[in-house]
Design an enzyme around this catalytic site. Structure first.
Site, PDB file in Angstrom:
ATOM      1  N   GLY A  48      43.797  33.486  42.984  1.00 21.58           N
ATOM      2  CA  GLY A  48      43.042  33.039  41.465  1.00 21.58           C
ATOM      3  C   GLY A  48      44.008  32.942  39.969  1.00 21.58           C
ATOM      4  O   GLY A  48      44.185  32.396  39.390  1.00 21.58           O
ATOM      5  N   CYS A  75      28.551  46.482  19.696  1.00 25.93           N
ATOM      6  CA  CYS A  75      28.540  48.643  19.503  1.00 25.93           C
ATOM      7  C   CYS A  75      28.408  48.948  20.623  1.00 25.93           C
ATOM      8  O   CYS A  75      28.047  49.784  20.857  1.00 25.93           O
ATOM      9  CB  CYS A  75      26.778  48.146  18.904  1.00 25.93           C
ATOM     10  SG  CYS A  75      26.241  47.537  17.913  1.00 25.93           S
TER      11      CYS A  75
HETATM   12  C1  LIG Z   1      38.750  37.973  44.091  1.00 27.58           C
HETATM   13  C2  LIG Z   1      39.423  37.033  45.693  1.00 27.58           C
HETATM   14  C3  LIG Z   1      40.126  36.502  45.479  1.00 27.58           C
HETATM   15  C4  LIG Z   1      40.919  36.061  44.088  1.00 27.58           C
HETATM   16  O1  LIG Z   1      41.986  36.789  43.636  1.00 27.58           O
HETATM   17  P1  LIG Z   1      43.348  36.893  42.472  1.00 27.58           P
HETATM   18  O2  LIG Z   1      43.296  38.386  42.203  1.00 27.58           O
HETATM   19  O3  LIG Z   1      42.649  36.415  41.538  1.00 27.58           O
HETATM   20  O4  LIG Z   1      44.212  35.884  43.548  1.00 27.58           O
HETATM   21  C5  LIG Z   1      40.702  35.937  46.222  1.00 27.58           C
HETATM   22  N1  LIG Z   1      39.422  36.133  47.722  1.00 27.58           N
HETATM   23  C6  LIG Z   1      38.282  36.997  47.629  1.00 27.58           C
HETATM   24  C7  LIG Z   1      38.030  37.306  49.072  1.00 27.58           C
HETATM   25  C8  LIG Z   1      38.377  37.334  46.419  1.00 27.58           C
HETATM   26  O5  LIG Z   1      37.033  38.089  46.353  1.00 27.58           O
END
Ligand SMILES: *Cc1c(COP(=O)(O)O)cnc(C)c1O
Length: 404
Positions: A270, A338
């Site tokens: 991600g 706040c």
């Molecule tokens: C959040 C998550 C990802 C992505 O993680 P990044 O650090 O953004 O690459 C991938 N797989 C699972 C199961 C996740 O919960």
């Protein structure tokens, strides 16, 4: 992003111009950076051409997801909402994996109907539920099981997921128990071993340890998996002093692993795809001198970008128009909400600011807008995609009538 004639510029437009047209605060994303990240990611692992499933939770803008799809990625989703979004963005169900510890019957049923690649289950109870629903639909469903490899990702505690005290995945004993259960179940077809040990990982060692653990289990167990899903978690460079994850090293560890195990690799990145494409631009409303430091009160707040308040994350913060005059006092950049945690960063060295100046908060493409809220009844900011000199609104600023 660079300064051209002292103006901070994204692709071919400067932020001042964007602010004049769209107001502040706004999120902007660079298309060329996104494309570069995906190209780099693919080429780093091209020897075994993995299936790359973008972790939708890091950024849920449908227009960005469409661009990501066009650049060849699938999706990793963690809720029915994200699954609907991925499908609406045109992602092929055969490139979608569904993760998460608490999938409801409704979610499982929907995923089965949509014929996605894999449901990555995280408990025996969940697998029994998948089996029950699949049976009622007279179907056999491909699943993965998420192993908790008890590996410290050496990242922020709040975003670590692969240690035994974390709620994610199952331990080795349960894993073996599940494999046996699946062998005797007609409606689930166990295809994948999955792991995801955390986020913002900069050190290769946790990944190497994770691979050793997975390799040991695969060697011990008398079962053939089609896929090994290694999750995401690849870290990015949030500050100039931080290092970056070494992809070459990670690639060679995986190649070694693949010499022993004939499986197809899935990734779920991600942050490493979208993180450094995004910038939050905000205006200084007031400057308040409190004696020892000055509060720079911005028109963006923790509702727009929660990472600093949520886990003490620090984002590079830059002036939109550069000058050589430096401040003599420490600056604390805060929002108008706040809450005392509504602050972004404290800096001893910064150029002298005045009210109405613009500030850019960098690397907010991942877990920025997707974690935003309407707290204090503040509308969510507009999101813009910049491609060369073109600016496209990819989500409108929320209107008061929508949130009141
Ligand atoms: C959040 C998550 C990802 C992505 O993680 P990044 O650090 O953004 O690459 C991938 N797989 C699972 C199961 C996740 O919960």
């Amino acid at each position: 992003m660079k300064y051209i004639n002292k103006k901070l510029t994204i692709e071919k437009v400067n932020f001042q111009k964007i602010a004049n047209k769209f107001g502040t605060p706004f999120y902007s994303y660079s298309y060329s950076k996104l494309k570069e990240n995906i190209t780099n990611f693919k080429s780093s692992f091209k020897t075994f051409s993995p299936l790359i499933c973008f972790a939708i939770k890091s950024n849920t803008n449908i227009n960005l997801i469409r661009e990501i799809r066009k650049l060849g990625l699938g999706a990793d989703v963690v809720s029915i909402g994200e699954l609907m979004l991925a499908l609406k963005a045109g992602i092929n169900p055969k490139k979608i994996v569904f993760s998460g510890v608490g999938k409801t019957s409704t979610e499982i049923s929907f995923a089965i109907e949509k014929k996605i690649l894999l449901i990555n289950a995280e408990s025996l109870s969940e697998i029994k539920e998948i089996n029950r629903i699949a049976k009622s639909k007279n179907r056999t469903i491909k699943i993965g099981v998420r192993l908790n490899p008890n590996t410290d990702a050496k990242t922020l505690n709040q975003i670590s997921t692969g240690k035994k005290e974390n709620k994610f995945g199952v331990n080795k004993n349960t894993f073996y128990q599940i494999v046996n259960y699946c062998k005797n179940s007609k409606n689930v077809d166990l295809k994948c071993l999955s792991v995801h040990i955390g986020s913002q990982i900069l050190d290769n060692k946790p990944y190497e340890k994770m691979l050793r653990t997975v390799s040991k289990i695969l060697s011990e167990i008398n079962y053939e998996f089609e896929f090994v899903d290694l999750g995401g978690g690849m870290g990015i460079k949030y500050s100039n002093s931080s290092k970056k994850l070494n992809y070459k090293k990670y690639n060679s560890s995986i190649c070694k692993f693949l010499d022993k195990h004939k499986v197809k690799i899935i990734f779920e990145p991600g942050r490493s795809i979208i993180g450094d494409t995004g910038t939050l631009v905000t205006k200084v409303i007031y400057i308040k001198d409190s004696g020892r430091k000055k509060f720079i009160i911005l028109d963006a707040a923790m509702n727009d970008l929660m990472r600093p308040a949520l886990y003490g994350a620090l984002h590079k913060t830059l002036p939109v128009t550069k000058s050589n005059l430096m401040t003599k006092k420490t600056y604390e950049f805060v929002g108008p909400i706040c809450e005392s945690t509504d602050k972004f960063i404290t800096l001893k060295r910064f150029q002298k600011l005045k009210e109405k100046d613009l500030i850019a908060i960098c690397d907010v493409g991942a877990y920025g807008m997707s974690l935003s809220s309407n707290y204090n009844l503040r509308p969510r900011p507009v999101e813009l995609l910049v491609k060369g000199s073109k600016i496209k609104v990819i989500r409108k600023r929320q209107k008061y009538k929508d949130i009141i």
